[in-house]
Scaffold this motif. Sequence first.
Motif, mmCIF file in Angstrom:
data_model
loop_
_atom_site.group_PDB
_atom_site.id
_atom_site.type_symbol
_atom_site.label_atom_id
_atom_site.label_comp_id
_atom_site.label_asym_id
_atom_site.label_seq_id
_atom_site.Cartn_x
_atom_site.Cartn_y
_atom_site.Cartn_z
ATOM 1 N N LEU A 222 0.825 -1.206 0.000
ATOM 2 C CA LEU A 222 0.000 0.000 0.000
ATOM 3 C C LEU A 222 0.859 1.256 0.000
ATOM 4 C CD1 LEU A 222 -2.836 1.213 0.179
ATOM 5 C CD2 LEU A 222 -2.680 1.021 2.675
ATOM 6 N N ALA A 223 1.966 1.262 0.760
ATOM 7 C CA ALA A 223 2.862 2.429 0.779
ATOM 8 C C ALA A 223 3.517 2.634 -0.569
ATOM 9 C CB ALA A 223 3.924 2.244 1.868
ATOM 10 N N LYS A 226 1.075 4.231 -2.920
ATOM 11 C CA LYS A 226 0.911 5.665 -2.610
ATOM 12 C C LYS A 226 2.075 6.484 -3.130
ATOM 13 C CE LYS A 226 -1.972 5.142 1.509
ATOM 14 N NZ LYS A 226 -2.074 5.384 2.968
ATOM 15 N N GLY A 230 1.926 9.387 -5.910
ATOM 16 C CA GLY A 230 2.415 10.742 -5.580
ATOM 17 C C GLY A 230 3.426 11.262 -6.572
#
Length: 271
Positions: A222-223, A226, A230
Amino acid sequence: MKRMGLIFRSKANKALDRAEDPRETLDYSYQKQLELLQKVRRGVADVATSRKRLELQLTQLQQQSAKYEDQGRKALSLGREDLAREALTRKSAMQSQINDLQVQYQQLQAEEEKLTLASQRLQAKVDAFRTKKETIKATYTAAQAQTRIAESFSGISEEMGDVGLAIQRAEDKTAQMQARAGAIDELLASGALDDNSGIGRKDDIEAELERVAGGSDVELELARMKAELGGGSAGPAAIEQGHGGGAQQAHQQQPGAQGPQDTPPTINYQK
């Protein structure tokens, strides 16, 4: 006794209705009509034969009567009146027989005409019955086949009913076995039952560690997503830092661990 007789007759009638086939009954009736037609034709042939025999007898008697007449005429021309009288007497007696045979011949001829007409009418009726019989048989056969097909589709026929019951029993047994297998798997996973085979056997601690590891993998994924969304370049570094930070934090949390800034204690020695 009357009631018993009524019950017996009703049961017998019902059994006969089940055993009776309309097509066989029609064929039997047609066969009987053919036999009757054959008898009528045989009667016509017999009457015609009798008429023909009378006709031959009449022809012979008429020829003999003409012969007596010629003999009487010749005897009279020769002056033999007695012979002529005898010849005419015989002719007269023979004429009586001829008249009787003619009456019988006319009766037989009329009877032959009646039988011939009856045979023709019966033949027409038999032909009409045969056509109707074949039509009824074809209609009955088609209706019987349609009924069997409808019963098969609807599942109410005896054969298809047995097949439907067998399929239903198989489905029920399959569902029961699937439910039992699922229940046993759940009990094995929860530890309520022991796996005696020893294959793939895990204790509670190992299962909990695998669950935690699976959760950390999800958090890392999940990180990473992200960071990619970004658009920053520090995404992988942040993820690695997250790894390092987590490891360092875990290391600091261990009992008895010393940090890099710790210094050993100073000891003063006096002379």
